[in-house]
Design a protein around this motif. Structure first.
Motif, PDB file in Angstrom:
ATOM      1  N   GLU A 203      40.472  42.394   4.044  1.00 57.86           N
ATOM      2  CA  GLU A 203      39.570  41.992   2.964  1.00 57.86           C
ATOM      3  C   GLU A 203      38.158  42.497   3.221  1.00 57.86           C
ATOM      4  O   GLU A 203      37.174  41.767   3.064  1.00 57.86           O
ATOM      5  CB  GLU A 203      39.589  40.468   2.787  1.00 57.86           C
ATOM      6  N   LEU A 204      38.072  43.768   3.596  1.00 55.34           N
ATOM      7  CA  LEU A 204      36.784  44.399   3.850  1.00 55.34           C
ATOM      8  C   LEU A 204      36.494  45.441   2.780  1.00 55.34           C
ATOM      9  O   LEU A 204      37.335  46.292   2.482  1.00 55.34           O
ATOM     10  CB  LEU A 204      36.785  45.100   5.221  1.00 55.34           C
ATOM     11  N   SER A 222      25.297  44.024   0.721  1.00 51.61           N
ATOM     12  CA  SER A 222      25.703  43.108   1.786  1.00 51.61           C
ATOM     13  C   SER A 222      26.666  43.825   2.730  1.00 51.61           C
ATOM     14  O   SER A 222      27.721  44.310   2.313  1.00 51.61           O
ATOM     15  CB  SER A 222      26.382  41.873   1.197  1.00 51.61           C
ATOM     16  N   LEU A 223      26.285  43.871   3.997  1.00 53.12           N
ATOM     17  CA  LEU A 223      27.113  44.527   5.011  1.00 53.12           C
ATOM     18  C   LEU A 223      27.528  43.553   6.110  1.00 53.12           C
ATOM     19  O   LEU A 223      27.912  43.963   7.199  1.00 53.12           O
ATOM     20  CB  LEU A 223      26.343  45.702   5.632  1.00 53.12           C
ATOM     21  N   ARG A 224      27.463  42.271   5.818  1.00 50.74           N
ATOM     22  CA  ARG A 224      27.854  41.277   6.820  1.00 50.74           C
ATOM     23  C   ARG A 224      29.318  41.439   7.199  1.00 50.74           C
ATOM     24  O   ARG A 224      29.702  41.222   8.340  1.00 50.74           O
ATOM     25  CB  ARG A 224      27.585  39.865   6.298  1.00 50.74           C
ATOM     26  N   ARG A 225      30.136  41.771   6.219  1.00 50.52           N
ATOM     27  CA  ARG A 225      31.543  42.114   6.456  1.00 50.52           C
ATOM     28  C   ARG A 225      31.818  43.391   5.666  1.00 50.52           C
ATOM     29  O   ARG A 225      31.890  43.360   4.441  1.00 50.52           O
ATOM     30  CB  ARG A 225      32.484  41.016   5.983  1.00 50.52           C
ATOM     31  N   ALA A 226      31.983  44.504   6.359  1.00 53.22           N
ATOM     32  CA  ALA A 226      32.139  45.766   5.636  1.00 53.22           C
ATOM     33  C   ALA A 226      32.644  46.861   6.560  1.00 53.22           C
ATOM     34  O   ALA A 226      32.533  46.780   7.788  1.00 53.22           O
ATOM     35  CB  ALA A 226      30.812  46.195   5.006  1.00 53.22           C
ATOM     36  N   ALA A 227      33.206  47.887   5.941  1.00 59.01           N
ATOM     37  CA  ALA A 227      33.500  49.152   6.608  1.00 59.01           C
ATOM     38  C   ALA A 227      32.600  50.202   5.971  1.00 59.01           C
ATOM     39  O   ALA A 227      32.488  50.272   4.747  1.00 59.01           O
ATOM     40  CB  ALA A 227      34.966  49.528   6.443  1.00 59.01           C
ATOM     41  N   ILE A 228      31.943  50.997   6.796  1.00 59.17           N
ATOM     42  CA  ILE A 228      31.050  52.035   6.302  1.00 59.17           C
ATOM     43  C   ILE A 228      31.570  53.389   6.760  1.00 59.17           C
ATOM     44  O   ILE A 228      31.843  53.585   7.951  1.00 59.17           O
ATOM     45  CB  ILE A 228      29.613  51.833   6.822  1.00 59.17           C
ATOM     46  N   ALA A 229      31.681  54.318   5.832  1.00 66.59           N
ATOM     47  CA  ALA A 229      32.178  55.655   6.140  1.00 66.59           C
ATOM     48  C   ALA A 229      31.035  56.661   6.170  1.00 66.59           C
ATOM     49  O   ALA A 229      30.185  56.677   5.278  1.00 66.59           O
ATOM     50  CB  ALA A 229      33.226  56.079   5.115  1.00 66.59           C
ATOM     51  N   VAL A 230      31.042  57.502   7.197  1.00 63.85           N
ATOM     52  CA  VAL A 230      30.051  58.568   7.364  1.00 63.85           C
ATOM     53  C   VAL A 230      30.809  59.877   7.531  1.00 63.85           C
ATOM     54  O   VAL A 230      31.766  59.951   8.307  1.00 63.85           O
ATOM     55  CB  VAL A 230      29.153  58.310   8.589  1.00 63.85           C
TER      56      VAL A 230
END
Length: 278
Positions: A203-204, A222-230
């Motif tokens: 649930e991210l 909001s990035l408290r719960r997240a996946a970030i792609a670079v």
């Protein structure tokens, strides 16, 4: 490592020689031939990605990395010392002494004082449920991948995911750049479809760093719960990955600035995740 072939296989004993059990640091065997099968295996581990994956091992070099490995409970397979250097406190694993010329031949570094040691890669725990994930896509520079692993370990990013044509995380250059983070940082090599399935399970939301008109300032998300792609700093994220993103984000920069180095961008984004969590 997290591929099935590495998880299920155990390293085969070197071919062409009798199996050795290793000895204590005080009565260790000395190897003086470059043709020795263990020396050939070390050289292959330092230079051949496919061989590393087949064996489920990676090669490390230096006392600092050995200290980090021991402190973090890494699964060390064997240790190779340069010449007759005293071993000090060695773990209960086979320890060998290489003559200086043979050590130089086996080591991926020039003029390394050693020791060399091999480590068994760990699979991702089945029940892992991360809340902060950094995803690298097609980041080919080993230094960048190693730097991201090191920063992720420092900033509490629970999982680093490698997609596409990324540098081998167990390449000696990556291992050196990570500065011991490989022994404590969770790492997963996978594909886009498997990643998306896991993100749904966890649930991210997936946020993609992209220079797009629709991208939102990272501080407004909001990035408290997240996946970030670079992505690769030359081409950015692929369209296939961007289509899967819930949000596209951007790091604000002064006008006319070029895109940031991939490791720098990923580090800033991980810092933002860290600070939002308080």
């Amino acid at each position: 490592l997290l591929r099935d072939d590495m998880i299920k296989r155990k390293p085969a004993p070197p071919a062409g020689e009798e199996e050795r059990t290793g000895v204590s640091p005080f009565s260790m065997e000395t190897i003086t031939s470059r043709k020795n099968s263990r020396v050939q295996a070390l050289r292959a581990l330092g230079r051949n990605n496919a061989y590393r994956r087949e064996q489920g091992l990676f090669l490390c070099d230096g006392e600092k990395l050995l200290s980090e490995a021991l402190a973090n409970g890494a699964d060390i397979a064997e240790i190779y010392l340069r010449g007759a250097k005293p071993a000090g406190n060695m773990p209960e694993v086979p320890v060998y002494s290489l003559s200086e010329d043979v050590f130089d031949y086996a080591s991926p570094l020039e003029h390394s004082p050693g020791p060399l040691f091999t480590v068994r890669a760990k699979p991702l725990p089945e029940r892992v449920r991360p809340e902060r994930v950094i995803v690298l896509e097609n980041v080919q520079d080993p230094g960048n991948v190693g730097t991201v692993l090191r920063t992720a370990a420092a900033l509490g990013t629970e999982l680093v995911v490698l997609l596409g044509d990324c540098a081998d995380p167990y390449n000696p250059k990556t291992v050196r750049a990570a500065m011991g983070a490989l022994f404590r940082q969770r790492l997963w090599e996978t594909d886009l479809s498997m990643l998306c399935a896991k993100l749904r399970e966890w649930e991210l939301p997936l946020c993609g760093a992209a220079l797009r008109a629709e991208s939102v300032d990272v501080k407004c998300v909001s990035l408290r719960r997240a996946a970030i792609a670079v992505g690769n700093e030359g081409r950015g994220l692929t369209e296939a990955l961007l289509e899967k993103c819930d949000t596209k984000i951007i790091l604000p920069m002064t006008p006319g600035s070029e895109s940031l180095n991939a490791a720098v961008a990923a580090s800033i984004l991980m810092w933002e995740m860290w600070t939002q969590r308080g």
